[in-house]
Design a protein around this motif. Structure first.
Motif, PDB file in Angstrom:
ATOM      1  N   ARG A 124       0.849  -1.191   0.000  1.00 42.05           N
ATOM      2  CA  ARG A 124       0.000   0.000   0.000  1.00 42.05           C
ATOM      3  C   ARG A 124       0.880   1.233   0.000  1.00 42.05           C
ATOM      4  NH1 ARG A 124      -4.378   0.190   4.667  1.00 42.05           N
ATOM      5  NH2 ARG A 124      -2.985   1.894   5.086  1.00 42.05           N
ATOM      6  N   VAL A 125       0.436   2.238  -0.694  1.00 32.57           N
ATOM      7  CA  VAL A 125       1.131   3.519  -0.681  1.00 32.57           C
ATOM      8  C   VAL A 125       0.478   4.373   0.391  1.00 32.57           C
ATOM      9  CG1 VAL A 125       1.713   5.572  -2.010  1.00 32.57           C
ATOM     10  CG2 VAL A 125       1.573   3.358  -3.147  1.00 32.57           C
ATOM     11  N   ARG A 126       1.294   4.975   1.229  1.00 33.57           N
ATOM     12  CA  ARG A 126       0.764   5.832   2.298  1.00 33.57           C
ATOM     13  C   ARG A 126       1.585   7.114   2.344  1.00 33.57           C
ATOM     14  NH1 ARG A 126      -1.752   4.672   7.691  1.00 33.57           N
ATOM     15  NH2 ARG A 126      -2.092   2.664   6.750  1.00 33.57           N
ATOM     16  N   ASP A 127       0.901   8.236   2.395  1.00 32.22           N
ATOM     17  CA  ASP A 127       1.606   9.507   2.548  1.00 32.22           C
ATOM     18  C   ASP A 127       2.283   9.552   3.908  1.00 32.22           C
ATOM     19  OD1 ASP A 127       1.082  10.724   0.154  1.00 32.22           O
ATOM     20  OD2 ASP A 127      -0.391  12.139   0.937  1.00 32.22           O
ATOM     21  N   ARG A 128       3.570   9.873   3.921  1.00 30.80           N
ATOM     22  CA  ARG A 128       4.244  10.181   5.186  1.00 30.80           C
ATOM     23  C   ARG A 128       3.874  11.606   5.566  1.00 30.80           C
ATOM     24  NH1 ARG A 128       9.944  10.333   4.515  1.00 30.80           N
ATOM     25  NH2 ARG A 128       9.616  10.382   2.282  1.00 30.80           N
ATOM     26  N   PHE A 129       3.939  12.490   4.575  1.00 25.60           N
ATOM     27  CA  PHE A 129       3.493  13.871   4.732  1.00 25.60           C
ATOM     28  C   PHE A 129       3.351  14.491   3.362  1.00 25.60           C
ATOM     29  CE2 PHE A 129       8.064  13.742   5.114  1.00 25.60           C
ATOM     30  CZ  PHE A 129       8.491  14.732   4.258  1.00 25.60           C
ATOM     31  N   SER A 130       2.675  15.623   3.319  1.00 29.14           N
ATOM     32  CA  SER A 130       2.538  16.354   2.069  1.00 29.14           C
ATOM     33  C   SER A 130       2.792  17.832   2.337  1.00 29.14           C
ATOM     34  CB  SER A 130       1.159  16.139   1.453  1.00 29.14           C
ATOM     35  OG  SER A 130       0.146  16.573   2.331  1.00 29.14           O
ATOM     36  N   VAL A 131       3.256  18.504   1.303  1.00 33.53           N
ATOM     37  CA  VAL A 131       3.556  19.931   1.377  1.00 33.53           C
ATOM     38  C   VAL A 131       2.743  20.615   0.290  1.00 33.53           C
ATOM     39  CG1 VAL A 131       5.378  21.671   1.217  1.00 33.53           C
ATOM     40  CG2 VAL A 131       5.901  19.413   2.189  1.00 33.53           C
ATOM     41  N   GLU A 132       1.929  21.576   0.688  1.00 33.81           N
ATOM     42  CA  GLU A 132       1.052  22.279  -0.255  1.00 33.81           C
ATOM     43  C   GLU A 132       1.605  23.663  -0.544  1.00 33.81           C
ATOM     44  OE1 GLU A 132      -3.336  24.148   0.062  1.00 33.81           O
ATOM     45  OE2 GLU A 132      -3.203  21.995   0.505  1.00 33.81           O
ATOM     46  N   PHE A 133       1.709  23.978  -1.833  1.00 32.89           N
ATOM     47  CA  PHE A 133       2.200  25.282  -2.275  1.00 32.89           C
ATOM     48  C   PHE A 133       1.054  26.103  -2.836  1.00 32.89           C
ATOM     49  CE2 PHE A 133       5.818  22.454  -2.638  1.00 32.89           C
ATOM     50  CZ  PHE A 133       6.882  23.219  -2.180  1.00 32.89           C
ATOM     51  N   ARG A 134       1.016  27.374  -2.452  1.00 38.74           N
ATOM     52  CA  ARG A 134       0.106  28.359  -3.046  1.00 38.74           C
ATOM     53  C   ARG A 134       0.953  29.574  -3.382  1.00 38.74           C
ATOM     54  NH1 ARG A 134      -3.927  28.063   1.705  1.00 38.74           N
ATOM     55  NH2 ARG A 134      -4.639  25.944   1.451  1.00 38.74           N
ATOM     56  N   GLY A 135       0.889  30.000  -4.626  1.00 36.77           N
ATOM     57  CA  GLY A 135       1.691  31.146  -5.038  1.00 36.77           C
ATOM     58  C   GLY A 135       3.185  30.891  -4.928  1.00 36.77           C
ATOM     59  N   GLY A 136       3.603  29.650  -5.069  1.00 33.29           N
ATOM     60  CA  GLY A 136       5.024  29.323  -5.038  1.00 33.29           C
ATOM     61  C   GLY A 136       5.632  29.172  -3.659  1.00 33.29           C
ATOM     62  N   ARG A 137       4.811  29.270  -2.621  1.00 34.58           N
ATOM     63  CA  ARG A 137       5.310  29.172  -1.238  1.00 34.58           C
ATOM     64  C   ARG A 137       4.543  28.091  -0.478  1.00 34.58           C
ATOM     65  NH1 ARG A 137      10.048  31.845  -0.715  1.00 34.58           N
ATOM     66  NH2 ARG A 137       9.974  33.714  -1.982  1.00 34.58           N
ATOM     67  N   VAL A 138       5.190  27.489   0.511  1.00 31.64           N
ATOM     68  CA  VAL A 138       4.520  26.485   1.333  1.00 31.64           C
ATOM     69  C   VAL A 138       3.410  27.162   2.121  1.00 31.64           C
ATOM     70  CG1 VAL A 138       4.769  24.856   3.254  1.00 31.64           C
ATOM     71  CG2 VAL A 138       6.563  25.013   1.515  1.00 31.64           C
ATOM     72  N   ALA A 139       2.180  26.648   1.929  1.00 30.75           N
ATOM     73  CA  ALA A 139       1.011  27.189   2.612  1.00 30.75           C
ATOM     74  C   ALA A 139       0.461  26.209   3.638  1.00 30.75           C
ATOM     75  CB  ALA A 139      -0.069  27.547   1.602  1.00 30.75           C
ATOM     76  N   ALA A 140       0.791  24.922   3.497  1.00 28.66           N
ATOM     77  CA  ALA A 140       0.303  23.915   4.447  1.00 28.66           C
ATOM     78  C   ALA A 140       1.228  22.701   4.410  1.00 28.66           C
ATOM     79  CB  ALA A 140      -1.119  23.490   4.096  1.00 28.66           C
ATOM     80  N   ILE A 141       1.379  22.088   5.573  1.00 28.87           N
ATOM     81  CA  ILE A 141       2.158  20.847   5.713  1.00 28.87           C
ATOM     82  C   ILE A 141       1.261  19.873   6.457  1.00 28.87           C
ATOM     83  CG2 ILE A 141       4.229  19.787   6.675  1.00 28.87           C
ATOM     84  CD1 ILE A 141       5.408  22.706   6.699  1.00 28.87           C
ATOM     85  N   THR A 142       1.074  18.702   5.889  1.00 31.43           N
ATOM     86  CA  THR A 142       0.211  17.698   6.510  1.00 31.43           C
ATOM     87  C   THR A 142       1.033  16.461   6.812  1.00 31.43           C
ATOM     88  OG1 THR A 142      -1.643  18.497   5.189  1.00 31.43           O
ATOM     89  CG2 THR A 142      -1.891  16.336   6.234  1.00 31.43           C
ATOM     90  N   GLU A 143       1.084  16.104   8.087  1.00 32.54           N
ATOM     91  CA  GLU A 143       1.749  14.861   8.495  1.00 32.54           C
ATOM     92  C   GLU A 143       0.702  13.761   8.608  1.00 32.54           C
ATOM     93  OE1 GLU A 143       4.781  14.788  11.552  1.00 32.54           O
ATOM     94  OE2 GLU A 143       4.652  16.977  11.618  1.00 32.54           O
ATOM     95  N   SER A 144       1.043  12.591   8.102  1.00 31.62           N
ATOM     96  CA  SER A 144       0.138  11.463   8.203  1.00 31.62           C
ATOM     97  C   SER A 144       0.591  10.567   9.336  1.00 31.62           C
ATOM     98  CB  SER A 144       0.122  10.668   6.896  1.00 31.62           C
ATOM     99  OG  SER A 144      -0.304  11.497   5.851  1.00 31.62           O
ATOM    100  N   HIS A 145      -0.373  10.072  10.092  1.00 30.05           N
ATOM    101  CA  HIS A 145      -0.058   9.178  11.211  1.00 30.05           C
ATOM    102  C   HIS A 145      -0.749   7.851  10.981  1.00 30.05           C
ATOM    103  CE1 HIS A 145       1.771  12.409  13.510  1.00 30.05           C
ATOM    104  NE2 HIS A 145       0.757  13.171  13.122  1.00 30.05           N
ATOM    105  N   SER A 146      -0.022   6.763  11.222  1.00 32.54           N
ATOM    106  CA  SER A 146      -0.615   5.410  11.102  1.00 32.54           C
ATOM    107  C   SER A 146      -1.379   5.091  12.358  1.00 32.54           C
ATOM    108  CB  SER A 146       0.487   4.374  10.904  1.00 32.54           C
ATOM    109  OG  SER A 146       1.227   4.668   9.771  1.00 32.54           O
ATOM    110  N   ASN A 147      -2.376   4.249  12.195  1.00 35.22           N
ATOM    111  CA  ASN A 147      -3.148   3.804  13.373  1.00 35.22           C
ATOM    112  C   ASN A 147      -2.468   2.641  14.022  1.00 35.22           C
ATOM    113  OD1 ASN A 147      -4.883   5.762  12.601  1.00 35.22           O
ATOM    114  ND2 ASN A 147      -6.490   4.379  11.940  1.00 35.22           N
TER     115      ASN A 147
END
Length: 147
Positions: A124-147
């Motif tokens: 299975r593929v699971r996100d460790r984390f994701s980085v969201e860019f808006r206007g060329g800059r990091v606007a959000a960072i999402t960490e994924s946690h396993s159960n």
């Protein structure tokens, strides 16, 4: 025949060294010192620690984390966002090694290197984390946690 085997071994060793060469923030900084020098001292400290924060540009994120595993573009009422995904693979609840150091042995000799996780059809593929860019800059960072 022996020369052919030695050449393959040397080529595989060089490829493994090259692939591993940019596996750390230090190696990526050494490969791109100009980009690192453009960062503020606070951002430099984060990059050296392999961390990112809001406001980083894509170049700084690549220095800290490396290239993303997947890139997605999302368009909604607020505009377009680019999301970089850093993933891990798991099978039967265990994380899988994602390097390219696994080779297959065939009747004609050693085969080409391929990703280790391909040996697990139930992976299975699971996100460790994701980085969201808006206007060329990091606007959000999402960490994924396993159960």
């Amino acid at each position: 025949m022996k020369t052919k085997i030695v050449r393959r071994f040397v080529a595989a060793a060089v490829a493994a060294f090259w692939l591993a060469g940019c596996a750390t923030p230090g190696a990526r900084i050494k490969a791109n010192p100009e980009a690192f020098a453009r960062l503020t001292p606070q951002k430099q400290a984060l990059v050296q620690a392999g961390q990112v924060t809001l406001g980083f540009d894509a170049e700084a994120v690549k220095l800290a984390l490396g290239d993303p595993d997947r890139i997605a573009v999302r368009t909604d009422a607020d505009g377009e966002k680019t999301i970089w995904h850093y993933v891990t693979y798991e099978a039967d609840g265990r994380p899988l090694f994602t390097g390219y150091y696994h080779t297959g042995r065939h009747w004609w000799g050693w085969g080409a290197a391929y990703p280790y996780y391909l040996d697990y059809p139930n992976r299975r593929v699971r996100d460790r984390f994701s980085v969201e860019f808006r206007g060329g800059r990091v606007a959000a960072i999402t960490e994924s946690h396993s159960n």
